[in-house]
Write a protein that holds these residues in place. Sequence first.
Motif, PDB file in Angstrom:
ATOM      1  N   UNK A 241      43.109  40.672  31.402  1.00  0.00           N
ATOM      2  CA  UNK A 241      44.351  41.125  32.023  1.00  0.00           C
ATOM      3  C   UNK A 241      44.573  42.625  31.868  1.00  0.00           C
ATOM      4  N   UNK A 242      43.909  43.271  30.909  1.00  0.00           N
ATOM      5  CA  UNK A 242      44.105  44.694  30.668  1.00  0.00           C
ATOM      6  C   UNK A 242      43.143  45.577  31.468  1.00  0.00           C
ATOM      7  N   UNK A 243      42.257  44.981  32.208  1.00  0.00           N
ATOM      8  CA  UNK A 243      41.250  45.756  32.930  1.00  0.00           C
ATOM      9  C   UNK A 243      41.795  46.227  34.270  1.00  0.00           C
ATOM     10  N   UNK A 244      41.276  47.366  34.735  1.00  0.00           N
ATOM     11  CA  UNK A 244      41.736  47.920  36.009  1.00  0.00           C
ATOM     12  C   UNK A 244      40.658  48.729  36.702  1.00  0.00           C
ATOM     13  N   UNK A 245      41.100  49.489  37.670  1.00  0.00           N
ATOM     14  CA  UNK A 245      40.175  50.270  38.485  1.00  0.00           C
ATOM     15  C   UNK A 245      39.394  51.291  37.657  1.00  0.00           C
ATOM     16  N   UNK A 246      40.030  51.868  36.653  1.00  0.00           N
ATOM     17  CA  UNK A 246      39.363  52.885  35.834  1.00  0.00           C
ATOM     18  C   UNK A 246      38.122  52.320  35.151  1.00  0.00           C
ATOM     19  N   UNK A 247      38.135  51.041  34.852  1.00  0.00           N
ATOM     20  CA  UNK A 247      36.973  50.437  34.184  1.00  0.00           C
ATOM     21  C   UNK A 247      35.790  50.303  35.135  1.00  0.00           C
ATOM     22  N   UNK A 248      36.071  50.054  36.403  1.00  0.00           N
ATOM     23  CA  UNK A 248      34.996  50.023  37.401  1.00  0.00           C
ATOM     24  C   UNK A 248      34.404  51.410  37.576  1.00  0.00           C
ATOM     25  N   UNK A 249      35.261  52.416  37.661  1.00  0.00           N
ATOM     26  CA  UNK A 249      34.786  53.798  37.806  1.00  0.00           C
ATOM     27  C   UNK A 249      33.931  54.201  36.603  1.00  0.00           C
ATOM     28  N   UNK A 250      34.357  53.797  35.393  1.00  0.00           N
ATOM     29  CA  UNK A 250      33.575  54.126  34.197  1.00  0.00           C
ATOM     30  C   UNK A 250      32.198  53.470  34.254  1.00  0.00           C
TER      31      UNK A 250
END
Length: 574
Positions: free
Chosen positions: A122-131
Motif C-alpha cells: 500500500x505504500x508503493x507508488x510511481x517513484x518506486x517504478x522510476x527508481x
Amino acid sequence: MLRRLATSSSILDFDAAPLPRHQRSPLTDMQRAVSRQTANPDDEQAKDVWQMHLFGHGRKRLDFTVITQPWLRDAAKHWVSEELPLRRGENVVAVLRDHVNSIAALGNSLRLHRDDHGMIPADLGRADIVAFLNRLKHQESTSQISAHQRRKTAQHAALVLRECRAQGLDRAGRPMAGLSQEFAFRRNDLPAVPKDDRPGRALPDSVLNPLIASLGQLEAAAGRDARVAVQLLIDTGRRPNEICKLPWDCLDQDRDGKYALIYTDFKNNRVGRRLAIADATAALIIEHKQHVRARFGDTSLSELVLVPRATRNPDGTCSISDDVLASAHRSWVDGLGALRRPDGTEFDKAAVFLYAYRHSYAQRHADAGTPVDVLRELMGHRSLVTTQGYYSVTATRVRKAVDALAAHQFDGRGQHVWSQARALLESEHQRLVVGQVAVPFGSCTEPSNVQAGGGGCPFRFRCLGCGHFRSDPSYLPELKDYLDTLLRDRERIRSATELDEWARAEAMPSEHEITRLRQLIRRVEQDLDGLSDGDRQQIEEAVRVVRRTRQTVHLGLPTISPPAPDPELKTSQP
C-alpha cells in the motif's frame, strides 16, 4: 550408495548430487516417479520452489525465493500458475523463469532504495517504478546487463504486474491488496527498440547454398536424423523445437495431391498447424518416415516420432532435443571451409545457428512480396511489428540496389539518365514509388500513364520511342527476349503466303523498333563491360535484389503485338 540410502528416512530426502552420473540418473528417475505418486500440483504451488515435472515439464525447477517480498512472491506464483496451462514446448520453464527473475529485479530495487524494503504494497507508488527503471539504466551503463536484457526485464516486469492486476490480485484479501494504481508502468517507460537497418539474421544465398550442398557431411558426422532435421528447418522455416517434436505421421495430402506439414506451434499453444510445403520436402519426409519405421518396426505409429534421439530410446518414441541438434549443427558448421558473403568477404560462422534458417525463410518470403498479414500467419508471430521487420530489411536492400543501378539507367535511345547520381535523395526515392509505373522492359514516368496505374499510355505503349521510358541492367533478360520475339515474328510474317499485303504491313514488326532495341541492349552491355570487377559484382548483386523484389504490372498488352501503321515510323520492308 545403498548404505546411505538405507539410512535416509525417505528416498525423496536423499541427495543424489554427489553420486556418479551412472548412479545419479536412475536414482533421480526413481525420486521423480515417487514424487509423482506422493505429490500433486496444488500442494506444489504452496511451496517456494516448484518441481516442474509435476506440471509436465521434465526435470526442471522454478525457484521463487529470488523474490524478496512475500506479497510479490505470492503474486508471481499466482501468475505462473495461470500461465503454465497456456504454454507448450521445452522452453516453457525457461521463459517463465525469465519473468520471475524480472519480478525479482523489481523486488531487489524496492529492497535497496526503500526503508521498508518494499514489504508494504500500500505504500508503493510511481517513484518506486522510476527508481527501478533508473537502476536498470545504471546497470546497463556499467555493463552489468545488456541493452536487450534491460529492455526485456522492464517488459517482463510490466507484463506480470499488469496481468496480476487483471487477475484481481490487488483486491482485498489477495496478495497485492492495497497496491496503489500509481505503482504501474507507463507506455513510454519501456526503452524503445533501437532502429536497426542492418541486413538482419537471415543467411545470404552465398552462405545458405554451400550449407545445403554440405548436408552430407552433417549426416556422416551426426547421423541421418540430424541431417533431415536441419534440412527441414531450411525448407520450412519452423522453430527448432517444432521440427524436433514432429510426430511420425506429420504429413497430409489434399485432393490436388499437394502436401502440408502438420506441426505444433508450441510458443503460441496452437496444435495441428498446417504449412504448405514443396514436393521435394514432402519426398524427404516420406523417405525418412520409411527409414524410421524400418528401425522401430514394433512401435505403434501413433507413438513414433519423426526425428528420434540416438540414445536411451529403444522404441523410437523420444524426439531429439533441440540442444543436441544445435550442438551437432555447430560442430558441422565449424568444420566447414570459409563461408563467403556476396561481395567475397568471409561470413562469420557464429551467425549460422538453427534459428537463422527461420529468419532466412521469412526473409525470402518478404523479398518475394508475400503480403505482411500472410507472412505473419505463416510465421506464427504475435505482433505484426515482428513480421514488418523483414520488410524493412527488404526495403533497405532494395534502396541500396536502386542507388547502385541509378547511374546505369538509360532511356529508349540508349542515353544515360541520372548519369551523375550515386546516392538518391529522399525525394527521388519517393518519386520512384509514386512517380513511375512498371512496363514490360523498364519503367514509365509519363504522368497520365502513371495516374492510370500503367493502363493509360497516350502513345499506345511505344516505350522504346518515348522519352518517358527508363530501363537499366536489371531488364536485360526481358529486352533480349523481346528482341528474339520480334525477329522470329518478322521471319514468320515474311514467309507467310496467306496474308494480304495490308495485313502483312500491319503485322510486320517495325525496323525502327528492332534497331532501337538492339542499340539499347548494346549500350547497356557496353556500360557494364566498362566497369571494374568490384563495380560489376556490385551491379550484379543489385540486379539480383531488384529482380527478386520487382512486382510486374500486367498492362493487358501482348508483348509481341505490333503497333498500328504510323507513316512517320514506318520504313520499307526489305
